[in-house]
Design a protein around this motif. Structure first.
Motif, PDB file in Angstrom:
ATOM      1  N   LEU A  45       0.532  -1.285  -0.018  1.00  0.00           N
ATOM      2  CA  LEU A  45       0.080  -0.088   0.087  1.00  0.00           C
ATOM      3  C   LEU A  45       0.837   1.222   0.011  1.00  0.00           C
ATOM      4  N   ARG A  46       1.856   1.226   0.711  1.00  0.00           N
ATOM      5  CA  ARG A  46       2.847   2.226   0.840  1.00  0.00           C
ATOM      6  C   ARG A  46       3.425   2.380  -0.506  1.00  0.00           C
ATOM      7  N   THR A  47       3.864   1.499  -1.132  1.00  0.00           N
ATOM      8  CA  THR A  47       4.516   1.834  -2.253  1.00  0.00           C
ATOM      9  C   THR A  47       3.343   2.291  -3.397  1.00  0.00           C
ATOM     10  N   LYS A  93       1.573   7.743  -6.401  1.00  0.00           N
ATOM     11  CA  LYS A  93       0.140   8.269  -6.813  1.00  0.00           C
ATOM     12  C   LYS A  93       0.097   9.861  -6.630  1.00  0.00           C
ATOM     13  N   SER A  94      -0.462  10.728  -6.953  1.00  0.00           N
ATOM     14  CA  SER A  94      -0.371  12.025  -6.444  1.00  0.00           C
ATOM     15  C   SER A  94      -1.615  11.933  -5.463  1.00  0.00           C
ATOM     16  N   ALA A  95      -1.598  13.288  -4.838  1.00  0.00           N
ATOM     17  CA  ALA A  95      -2.413  13.239  -3.591  1.00  0.00           C
ATOM     18  C   ALA A  95      -3.931  12.695  -3.813  1.00  0.00           C
ATOM     19  N   THR A  96      -4.316  11.713  -3.196  1.00  0.00           N
ATOM     20  CA  THR A  96      -5.569  11.359  -3.374  1.00  0.00           C
ATOM     21  C   THR A  96      -6.056  10.633  -1.849  1.00  0.00           C
ATOM     22  N   ASP A  97      -7.427  10.441  -1.742  1.00  0.00           N
ATOM     23  CA  ASP A  97      -8.143   9.878  -0.542  1.00  0.00           C
ATOM     24  C   ASP A  97      -8.665   8.678  -0.910  1.00  0.00           C
ATOM     25  N   TYR A  98      -8.404   8.099  -1.796  1.00  0.00           N
ATOM     26  CA  TYR A  98      -8.902   6.933  -2.511  1.00  0.00           C
ATOM     27  C   TYR A  98      -8.353   6.130  -3.293  1.00  0.00           C
TER      28      TYR A  98
END
Length: 126
Positions: A73-75, A80-85
């Motif tokens: 998940l961290r990778t 990704k660019s900033a996202t909440d999903y």
């Protein structure tokens, strides 16, 4: 739409207390995440808890599988660019020599008091 009667509210804290959500914040922080983190009971019991018979494959604890999930998940987040999903596929060893590809969803949103929290789930667990 301000005139409505709330019939029922189910808080994140209640879901943790009931076992619907499993608090994995300590392990998440060890993996570098900063938010309060939970996984759904379905994800935890179906995939994070290793099936019997995998001890010889190095799959004897849920903490090891949870750590691996956090690393994947961290990778994915770093790419990704900033996202909440975020949706991603994760491989889980389910029987010796056979992995199962599992779609995981990670969502960051407001907690019971407006603080940022992360929930990791399977599709349909929401």
């Amino acid at each position: 739409m301000d005139d409505f009667n709330l019939i029922y509210s189910y808080s994140r804290d209640q879901a943790i207390e009931d076992g619907v959500l499993i608090d994995v914040t300590t392990q998440a922080k060890e993996a570098g995440f900063k938010f309060h983190t939970v996984v759904t009971d379905n994800l935890f019991h179906s995939y994070i808890t290793p099936p019997a018979g995998l001890e010889g494959e190095g799959q004897s604890s849920s903490s090891g599988r949870l750590h691996d999930l956090f690393m994947v998940l961290r990778t994915a987040i770093l790419g990704k660019s900033a996202t909440d999903y975020l949706e991603l596929d994760v491989l889980f060893l389910m029987v010796p020599g056979r992995h199962e590809r599992v779609r995981i969803i990670a969502v960051v949103g407001p907690g019971d008091h407006g603080e940022p929290v992360m929930t990791i789930m399977l599709p349909g667990d929401d």
